[in-house]
Design a protein around this motif. Structure first.
Motif, mmCIF file in Angstrom:
data_model
loop_
_atom_site.group_PDB
_atom_site.id
_atom_site.type_symbol
_atom_site.label_atom_id
_atom_site.label_comp_id
_atom_site.label_asym_id
_atom_site.label_seq_id
_atom_site.Cartn_x
_atom_site.Cartn_y
_atom_site.Cartn_z
ATOM 1 N N GLN A 327 0.765 -1.192 -0.028
ATOM 2 C CA GLN A 327 0.041 0.064 0.058
ATOM 3 C C GLN A 327 0.922 1.324 -0.018
ATOM 4 O OE1 GLN A 327 -3.864 -0.005 2.159
ATOM 5 N NE2 GLN A 327 -2.968 1.667 3.332
ATOM 6 N N LYS A 328 2.054 1.304 0.698
ATOM 7 C CA LYS A 328 2.883 2.465 0.748
ATOM 8 C C LYS A 328 3.631 2.535 -0.612
ATOM 9 C CE LYS A 328 4.261 2.379 5.573
ATOM 10 N NZ LYS A 328 5.390 2.045 6.751
ATOM 11 N N TRP A 329 4.153 1.519 -1.140
ATOM 12 C CA TRP A 329 4.550 1.436 -2.485
ATOM 13 C C TRP A 329 3.854 2.170 -3.442
ATOM 14 C CZ3 TRP A 329 3.616 -2.482 -6.533
ATOM 15 C CH2 TRP A 329 4.663 -2.355 -7.580
ATOM 16 N N LEU A 330 2.481 1.914 -3.457
ATOM 17 C CA LEU A 330 1.473 2.200 -4.420
ATOM 18 C C LEU A 330 1.194 3.669 -4.552
ATOM 19 C CD1 LEU A 330 -0.838 -0.904 -4.806
ATOM 20 C CD2 LEU A 330 0.921 -0.391 -6.413
ATOM 21 N N SER A 331 1.140 4.059 -2.984
ATOM 22 C CA SER A 331 0.955 5.382 -2.659
ATOM 23 C C SER A 331 1.830 6.300 -3.310
ATOM 24 C CB SER A 331 0.746 5.474 -1.268
ATOM 25 O OG SER A 331 -0.615 4.932 -0.961
ATOM 26 N N LYS A 332 2.883 5.838 -3.125
ATOM 27 C CA LYS A 332 4.336 6.593 -3.444
ATOM 28 C C LYS A 332 4.335 6.607 -5.297
ATOM 29 C CE LYS A 332 9.343 6.772 -3.149
ATOM 30 N NZ LYS A 332 10.434 6.058 -2.712
ATOM 31 N N LYS A 333 3.821 5.492 -5.669
ATOM 32 C CA LYS A 333 3.953 5.583 -7.208
ATOM 33 C C LYS A 333 2.880 6.324 -7.723
ATOM 34 C CE LYS A 333 3.868 2.050 -9.909
ATOM 35 N NZ LYS A 333 4.877 1.492 -10.967
ATOM 36 N N ARG A 334 1.692 6.510 -7.061
ATOM 37 C CA ARG A 334 0.571 7.348 -7.677
ATOM 38 C C ARG A 334 0.874 8.805 -7.224
ATOM 39 N NH1 ARG A 334 -4.791 8.719 -5.302
ATOM 40 N NH2 ARG A 334 -6.156 8.908 -6.952
ATOM 41 N N GLY A 335 1.348 9.102 -6.397
ATOM 42 C CA GLY A 335 1.633 10.338 -5.753
ATOM 43 C C GLY A 335 0.373 10.975 -5.047
ATOM 44 N N GLY A 336 -0.228 9.991 -4.224
ATOM 45 C CA GLY A 336 -1.437 10.102 -3.651
ATOM 46 C C GLY A 336 -1.903 8.829 -3.136
ATOM 47 N N ALA A 337 -2.682 8.904 -1.920
ATOM 48 C CA ALA A 337 -3.096 7.668 -1.216
ATOM 49 C C ALA A 337 -3.893 6.641 -2.049
ATOM 50 C CB ALA A 337 -4.120 8.089 -0.029
ATOM 51 N N VAL A 338 -3.201 5.082 -1.974
ATOM 52 C CA VAL A 338 -3.824 4.141 -2.684
ATOM 53 C C VAL A 338 -4.339 3.411 -1.558
ATOM 54 C CG1 VAL A 338 -3.341 2.266 -3.992
ATOM 55 C CG2 VAL A 338 -2.620 4.292 -4.654
ATOM 56 N N GLU A 339 -5.479 2.688 -1.363
ATOM 57 C CA GLU A 339 -6.064 1.996 -0.204
ATOM 58 C C GLU A 339 -6.100 0.583 -0.839
ATOM 59 O OE1 GLU A 339 -9.516 1.816 2.727
ATOM 60 O OE2 GLU A 339 -10.007 2.995 1.274
ATOM 61 N N LEU A 340 -5.406 -0.516 -0.234
ATOM 62 C CA LEU A 340 -5.695 -1.802 -0.517
ATOM 63 C C LEU A 340 -6.506 -2.314 0.698
ATOM 64 C CD1 LEU A 340 -1.876 -2.818 -1.534
ATOM 65 C CD2 LEU A 340 -4.070 -2.985 -3.052
ATOM 66 N N ASP A 341 -7.740 -2.783 0.346
ATOM 67 C CA ASP A 341 -8.326 -3.350 1.278
ATOM 68 C C ASP A 341 -9.581 -4.206 0.712
ATOM 69 O OD1 ASP A 341 -9.549 -3.694 3.846
ATOM 70 O OD2 ASP A 341 -10.260 -1.529 4.153
ATOM 71 N N TYR A 342 -10.391 -4.994 1.629
ATOM 72 C CA TYR A 342 -11.131 -5.914 1.323
ATOM 73 C C TYR A 342 -12.642 -5.091 1.253
ATOM 74 C CZ TYR A 342 -14.262 -10.181 1.609
ATOM 75 O OH TYR A 342 -15.041 -11.047 1.461
ATOM 76 N N VAL A 343 -13.815 -5.502 0.659
ATOM 77 C CA VAL A 343 -14.890 -5.072 0.592
ATOM 78 C C VAL A 343 -15.572 -4.331 1.865
ATOM 79 C CG1 VAL A 343 -15.775 -6.299 -1.336
ATOM 80 C CG2 VAL A 343 -16.304 -6.977 0.878
ATOM 81 N N LYS A 344 -15.941 -2.990 1.540
ATOM 82 C CA LYS A 344 -16.572 -2.242 2.521
ATOM 83 C C LYS A 344 -18.080 -2.247 2.720
ATOM 84 C CE LYS A 344 -12.347 0.629 3.841
ATOM 85 N NZ LYS A 344 -12.040 1.857 3.681
ATOM 86 N N ASN A 345 -18.922 -2.429 1.513
ATOM 87 C CA ASN A 345 -20.265 -2.009 1.423
ATOM 88 C C ASN A 345 -20.762 -2.997 0.478
ATOM 89 O OD1 ASN A 345 -19.744 -0.991 -1.297
ATOM 90 N ND2 ASN A 345 -19.054 0.904 -0.039
ATOM 91 N N VAL A 346 -22.022 -2.850 0.249
ATOM 92 C CA VAL A 346 -22.896 -3.846 -0.628
ATOM 93 C C VAL A 346 -22.569 -3.685 -2.010
ATOM 94 C CG1 VAL A 346 -25.369 -4.455 -1.451
ATOM 95 C CG2 VAL A 346 -24.832 -3.784 0.956
ATOM 96 N N VAL A 347 -22.221 -2.578 -2.368
ATOM 97 C CA VAL A 347 -21.723 -2.356 -3.804
ATOM 98 C C VAL A 347 -20.539 -2.980 -4.070
ATOM 99 C CG1 VAL A 347 -21.035 -0.494 -5.436
ATOM 100 C CG2 VAL A 347 -23.009 -0.026 -3.963
ATOM 101 N N GLU A 348 -19.512 -2.812 -3.160
ATOM 102 C CA GLU A 348 -18.033 -3.365 -3.351
ATOM 103 C C GLU A 348 -18.537 -4.996 -3.325
ATOM 104 O OE1 GLU A 348 -15.532 0.135 -1.955
ATOM 105 O OE2 GLU A 348 -15.396 -1.762 -0.855
ATOM 106 N N ASP A 349 -19.184 -5.419 -2.342
ATOM 107 C CA ASP A 349 -19.271 -6.990 -2.166
ATOM 108 C C ASP A 349 -19.969 -7.416 -3.723
ATOM 109 O OD1 ASP A 349 -19.415 -9.143 -0.455
ATOM 110 O OD2 ASP A 349 -21.574 -9.111 -1.133
ATOM 111 N N LYS A 350 -20.932 -6.731 -4.337
ATOM 112 C CA LYS A 350 -21.354 -7.373 -5.583
ATOM 113 C C LYS A 350 -20.311 -7.295 -6.703
ATOM 114 C CE LYS A 350 -26.279 -6.076 -5.166
ATOM 115 N NZ LYS A 350 -27.150 -5.166 -5.523
ATOM 116 N N LEU A 351 -19.411 -6.169 -6.613
ATOM 117 C CA LEU A 351 -18.482 -6.180 -7.583
ATOM 118 C C LEU A 351 -17.277 -7.383 -7.473
ATOM 119 C CD1 LEU A 351 -17.675 -2.399 -7.835
ATOM 120 C CD2 LEU A 351 -18.380 -3.622 -9.698
ATOM 121 N N LEU A 352 -16.916 -7.668 -6.115
ATOM 122 C CA LEU A 352 -15.977 -8.787 -5.821
ATOM 123 C C LEU A 352 -16.491 -10.045 -6.299
ATOM 124 C CD1 LEU A 352 -13.196 -9.547 -4.597
ATOM 125 C CD2 LEU A 352 -14.344 -9.316 -2.524
#
Length: 626
Positions: A327-352
């Motif tokens: 997550q730190k590595w990707l945030s550095k590459k992007r030049g902004g925060a990148v969040e690596l995480d499991y689903v947080k809501n119903v919409v994300e659950d459907k997408l996964l």
């Protein structure tokens, strides 16, 4: 050096380590916060390694390490090493392509839209990645038909005559001096804004803006221009009907789906931008064995995102994992925060769930027991023991024995595997002896790959006849590998004259020679098996002759002065500067040459001796032997 002594010298620093087998071959590349502790853990008798790493350690003969400033630097270096060396015990993604993006050159006075595969920090707006690229080309086609924005890459500093795109109403022609007024630029930038809104899927804002402009034009009695806006509105509404809008509130995200069964795994990715699915990509990972899910997903992320690409602010993982360093590595590459995480809501659950389902279907597509029908037919036609799911091909190219080269190409899963292509300069054969050259190429290739049977072809196809086949078989015999061999001979326009001996051979069609069989197998035209084998033969032929021509042209461009002992770059340039050409040097006397600065009589005599004949240093071009 003894392994124990070498381990004692390893520092307690972050870095990467490379486990090596015989012949210095990289088996595994890893990273560590503390290299000393990590490497010691592998070599301790009480080490609790999984089955895969235990097998690896049985092959390890040595190790190397590279110290880095921190763990993030180690992670980036590890990804590059894996990509370059392709170690057997790492997770390898056979995907070296840079994905396509749409680039809107917003920083320019007259912005344009183009397709690129490289992202630069140039003030332009990038949209993507589009995987597969079909949807992007459809979008680009739509934009070109409905938004009069320039698609050329010409330098617009100096005005010039508009092209046919202006006449067709598909460009406002900022290239023309008469169309560069302030109002022209305002109108052009308005179109650029509409293109940006369309790509980003900002439906409501764009439609409202166009309707407002259409009404304004109508009020000003500019009916023709208002009608164009009306047509664009209709086209937009129709285009948006087919767009896969998932969840506008989600914004930009990548979703990683995972399915595992037995020794293999499948990963399926969804690329969501502005709540729309703009791309998808599946990866089939062979022989991942008992790698833990955390290591598998982390390794995938490190390799996939190591290339230059636009990163989303959120990547949805297939499982609940802690990947803080990635997550730190990707945030550095992007030049902004990148969040690596499991689903947080119903919409994300459907997408996964959608990504996981597609990973499952993708896995089954790759694991289908139904093999490609053409390969099954090839197995039957040639009487092979196994279906040739991986086919290598060998050819050589030379001119009367000079600049002789050998080439090997690989065909697998319906495509040529460029990473496994190999080229060889022939070293042991003098003169014209294609048979021996084929033998050297086959022997050197197998010597380099014999330790890794997973990369061996099921069938090696030799470009040639019986002689080439026998030479390849002799070269392969010492290795005793489970590889079948065949030779493909090209059809000849005219049959060879003379009385035939033994079984008459048809020469009007391509034919396959096989070990232990006197009569060849004929490849009848128009059959899919014939087309496949010819395609593989033609590709290795192209690869060999391209390399041969490259070496030949390099030799042809060499100056005859380069071959004279004692004539270095300084003396060569001095001679050419003074006399002007090789011909004039040839005409000069020994005294004239010796009189030059940096020359002497002995060197001058050598020059005259080597350039004494008009044809000295020239390359003749006899008939090309392939």
């Amino acid at each position: 050096m003894d392994i124990k002594k070498k381990l004692a010298q390893v520092p307690s620093s972050p870095g990467i380590y490379i486990m090596k087998g015989v012949k210095e071959k990289a088996l595994y590349v890893g990273k560590a916060i503390n290299l000393k502790n990590r490497l010691r853990s592998y070599f301790q008798k009480s080490a609790s390694l999984d089955a895969r790493k235990s097998r690896m350690m049985q092959e390890v003969a040595d190790f190397e390490y590279i110290i880095t400033k921190n763990e993030l630097e180690a992670l980036a270096l590890e990804a590059n090493f894996i990509k370059r060396t392709k170690p057997r015990y790492n997770i390898i993604l056979r995907d070296d392509k840079n994905y396509p993006y749409l680039k809107l050159t917003a920083g320019e006075e007259w912005p344009g839209l183009e397709v690129v595969r490289k992202i630069e920090k140039d003030g332009a707006l990038y949209f993507g990645p589009y995987i597969p690229a079909g949807s992007m080309w459809e979008m680009l086609k739509f934009i070109r038909r409905n938004f009069p924005i320039r698609i050329c890459k010409y330098n617009l500093e100096k005005p010039f005559r508009p092209c046919v795109q202006y006449q067709m109403g598909r460009c406002l022609a900022p290239c023309a001096e008469s169309l560069r007024t302030a109002s022209d630029r305002d109108r052009y930038l308005e179109i650029v804004g509409e293109v940006k809104s369309f790509i980003q899927g900002e439906k409501k804002g764009l439609l409202a803006s166009l309707q407002k402009r259409m009404q304004k034009l109508s009020d000003e009695l500019q009916f023709e221009e208002a009608a164009r806006i009306r047509d664009r509105l209709k086209a937009l509404e129709k285009a948006w009907e087919s767009q896969r809008v998932i969840a506008p509130e989600l914004g930009d995200a990548d979703v990683i789906g995972l399915y595992r069964e037995g020794q293999d795994a499948s990963i399926f990715m969804l690329f969501i931008r502005n709540g729309m699915v703009i791309g998808q990509k599946d990866f089939f990972l062979k022989k991942v064995g008992d790698i833990e899910n955390e290591e598998l997903v982390a390794g995938f992320i490190e390799q996939f995102y190591s290339k230059e690409m636009l990163l989303p602010p959120r990547i949805i993982l297939p499982l609940k994992l802690r990947l803080a360093m990635q997550q730190k590595w990707l945030s550095k590459k992007r030049g902004g925060a990148v969040e690596l995480d499991y689903v947080k809501n119903v919409v994300e659950d459907k997408l996964l769930k959608m990504a996981d389902d597609n990973a499952f279907y993708s896995f089954n597509r790759h694991k289908e027991t139904r093999v490609d029908e053409t390969l099954l037919k090839t197995k039957e036609l040639l009487g092979l023991k196994r279906v040739p799911t991986r086919i290598g091909a060998i050819d050589v190219s030379n001119i009367s024995g000079s600049e002789a080269v050998g080439a090997l190409i690989m065909y697998e899963d319906g495509k040529f595997v460029k990473d496994d292509y190999r080229l060889f300069k022939i070293k042991t054969v003098e003169g014209i002896d294609d048979f021996a050259m084929i033998g050297e190429t086959a022997g050197r290739y197998l010597k380099n790959i014999a330790d890794d049977e997973s990369r061996l072809p099921k069938l090696i196809l030799i470009d040639g006849g019986k002689g080439q086949l026998e030479s390849a078989l002799r070269a392969m015999k010492p290795f005793d590998l489970p590889v079948e061999v065949a030779a493909i001979a090209k059809a000849k326009e005219r049959a060879r004259k003379g009385k035939p001996s033994g079984v008459p051979i048809r020469r009007d069609v391509d034919r396959i020679y096989l070990p232990g069989r006197r009569a060849p197998v004929y490849l009848e035209p128009f059959l899919d098996t014939t087309h496949l084998l010819q395609k593989i033969r033609d590709e290795v032929h192209r690869f060999a002759i391209t390399y041969h021509k490259k070496l030949r042209s390099k030799r042809t461009l060499e100056s005859p002065l380069e071959k004279i002992a004692g004539i270095g770059k300084t003396r060569r340039l001095a001679l050419l500067k003074h006399f002007g050409s090789i011909e004039d040097i040839r005409k000069a006397s020994v005294e004239e040459i010796a009189a030059l600065k940096g020359m002497n009589r002995k060197v001058a005599e050598l020059v005259k001796e080597n350039l004494g004949h008009k044809n000295a240093g020239m390359v003749s071009e006899p008939h090309l032997q392939i």
